[in-house]
Scaffold this motif. Structure first.
Motif, PDB file in Angstrom:
ATOM      1  N   ALA A 198     -40.980 -49.892  27.497  1.00 31.77           N
ATOM      2  CA  ALA A 198     -42.322 -49.706  26.936  1.00 31.77           C
ATOM      3  C   ALA A 198     -42.384 -50.213  25.501  1.00 31.77           C
ATOM      4  N   LEU A 201     -42.610 -53.932  25.480  1.00 29.30           N
ATOM      5  CA  LEU A 201     -43.921 -54.414  25.906  1.00 29.30           C
ATOM      6  C   LEU A 201     -45.021 -54.093  24.898  1.00 29.30           C
ATOM      7  N   ILE A 203     -46.209 -51.053  24.453  1.00 30.65           N
ATOM      8  CA  ILE A 203     -47.040 -50.024  25.076  1.00 30.65           C
ATOM      9  C   ILE A 203     -46.476 -48.654  24.716  1.00 30.65           C
ATOM     10  N   ALA A 208     -47.102 -46.165  29.834  1.00 31.45           N
ATOM     11  CA  ALA A 208     -46.452 -47.245  30.583  1.00 31.45           C
ATOM     12  C   ALA A 208     -46.283 -46.893  32.057  1.00 31.45           C
ATOM     13  N   ASN A 209     -46.632 -47.850  32.926  1.00 28.69           N
ATOM     14  CA  ASN A 209     -46.380 -47.753  34.359  1.00 28.69           C
ATOM     15  C   ASN A 209     -45.302 -48.770  34.727  1.00 28.69           C
ATOM     16  N   ARG A 327     -51.341 -49.566  39.066  1.00 29.37           N
ATOM     17  CA  ARG A 327     -51.140 -50.583  38.027  1.00 29.37           C
ATOM     18  C   ARG A 327     -49.683 -50.580  37.613  1.00 29.37           C
ATOM     19  N   ASP A 329     -47.032 -52.275  34.899  1.00 33.82           N
ATOM     20  CA  ASP A 329     -46.855 -53.088  33.693  1.00 33.82           C
ATOM     21  C   ASP A 329     -45.600 -53.948  33.781  1.00 33.82           C
ATOM     22  N   ALA A 330     -44.544 -53.424  34.414  1.00 31.59           N
ATOM     23  CA  ALA A 330     -43.301 -54.200  34.493  1.00 31.59           C
ATOM     24  C   ALA A 330     -42.398 -53.665  35.583  1.00 31.59           C
ATOM     25  N   VAL A 383     -47.524 -59.034  35.938  1.00 32.24           N
ATOM     26  CA  VAL A 383     -46.526 -57.966  35.840  1.00 32.24           C
ATOM     27  C   VAL A 383     -45.282 -58.552  35.193  1.00 32.24           C
TER      28      VAL A 383
END
Length: 413
Positions: A198, A201, A203, A208-209, A327, A329-330, A383
């Motif tokens: 996170a 990124l 975030i 964070a997802n 969703r 994010d990574a 992603v």
């Protein structure tokens, strides 16, 4: 190793006691930098060996270590002989890895006699791990008497799973009586890696997802939503989930009944088969993914199929956790295989472009070293795909300080 100034920085001694080993590190919890590491092997057996490393120098010797108490004494002797001097290292806590915290511990705790008793009671859920963890705790508490000891549980990060993810469709009374539910494992690694990912990124961790893939000899996947574990692949034990070095991962439970009835195998024999003789070892003859890759390159069809089974299972979990999270994010790879095997990462992500996952083949193949996260997805990938080296010891040290509010104080005699 760093030659950090041990007289001013706070440090935590991190202890990981296994059934036949004792690993230890002295770390600065603020930076995660280790000023000393060590491994004592063959505890309780003949031919014990100690390796103590300081500032890049290994000190090795053979010794007899009949139990974890003797291993702890050997560790303190190594510090006295080779440094750093623990009396000057500003130790503020001792952090202990404990595999199973059950439903009792949703976070790290300062260890007292009651906590010891609960860890012992939970040994039925982790009979190979909690007993040696506890032996290490008792030996360390007897040695380091004037600083707090903290238990950091592999299962704690996953107690945020909602009931529908943690509950098996088993008779409710039986499940409750025998504490059968999904606990997960590798939580300390998943917690550390998700926070670092996170940060990389940009975030906030609580927003964070992530899908975190901890791939070593043991392997697990975790769906992290808003910084919290909402599902993970390991269950009551570390046998469930992904294909591993010697473990089956997901398998029809009726295979147990079939083997008992048709092959005449005992429960212990089936346990050994599924935990120690299966996985990549059972499929390919190799438990080390590097050996599997070499066998594939040499045209071994068993190795090829084994790799396909391994990466197919990963893709299934990535797809499932994408559905759970909505969703993403990574996707984050970590641990020995996750950090170092480009073929595994490529195989796990093949065909997932429709999920917004676009791997950069060149970045994936590039060799890397050091503790920093690396992005291996294309710049346009919706992603991100990251490789984040795990550091469970640093996370244990961080937890130990957070739980105790530790300040520099008197050192153990």
């Amino acid at each position: 190793m760093s030659s950090a100034d041990t007289t001013t920085a706070q440090h935590v001694l991190v202890v990981n006691a296994g059934s036949s080993s004792l690993k230890y590190q002295v770390l600065d919890p603020a930076t995660g930098t280790a000023i000393a590491t060590g491994l004592i092997e063959r505890v309780g057996a003949e031919g014990g060996r100690l390796t103590h490393t300081t500032v890049g120098t290994d000190h090795e010797r053979d010794l007899d270590v009949p139990d974890h108490g003797a291993a702890m004494a050997a560790m303190t002797d190594a510090f006295a002989e080779h440094g750093p001097d623990l009396a000057e290292a500003n130790l503020v806590a001792v952090g202990h890895r404990v595999v199973q915290g059950g439903a009792r511990f949703g976070g790290s705790v300062v260890i007292d006699d009651e906590v010891e008793s609960i860890i012992e009671d939970l040994a039925t859920l982790a009979p190979l791990h909690n007993p040696p963890n506890l032996e290490g705790i008792r030996a360390a508490r007897a040695t380091f008497t004037e600083i707090p000891h903290v238990a950091v549980f592999d299962t704690a990060f996953h107690l945020t799973m909602p009931e529908q993810a943690a509950t098996y469709a088993l008779d409710r009374e039986v499940a409750e009586r025998h504490r059968i539910r999904r606990y997960g494992a590798h939580g300390t690694s998943h917690q550390y890696v998700s926070r670092v990912a996170a940060q990389h990124l940009g975030i906030p961790a609580e927003q964070a997802n992530l899908i975190v893939l901890h791939l070593g000899n043991g392997a697990s996947a975790t769906a992290v939503q808003n910084g919290r574990s909402v599902d993970t692949s390991m269950g009551l034990t570390p046998l469930e989930g992904l294909v591993m070095g010697t473990r089956t991962g997901d398998i029809d439970p009726a295979v147990v009944f079939h083997l008992a009835r048709t092959a005449g195998m005992s429960i212990d024999e089936i346990d050994t088969l599924m935990n120690r003789r299966s996985g990549m070892l059972g499929l390919t003859g190799h438990s080390d993914m590097r050996d599997v890759a070499e066998a594939m390159d040499a045209g071994d069809e068993h190795a090829r199929l084994g790799m396909e089974v391994y990466t197919y299972r990963l893709r299934k979990y990535i797809g499932a956790y994408t559905a759970v999270l909505g969703r993403v994010d990574a996707v984050v790879f970590t641990a020995g295989i996750g950090e170092n095997s480009a073929p595994v990462r490529a195989g796990a992500l093949t065909g997932l472009e429709h999920l917004g996952i676009e791997l950069d083949p060149g970045a994936n193949e590039r060799r890397r070293s050091g503790p920093d996260p690396v992005r291996i997805s294309t710049d346009s990938s919706p992603v991100a795909v990251l490789v984040v080296p795990t550091n469970e010891e640093a996370e244990i040290a961080r937890e130990a300080v957070a739980v105790t509010g530790a300040k520099a104080g008197p050192q153990p005699g």
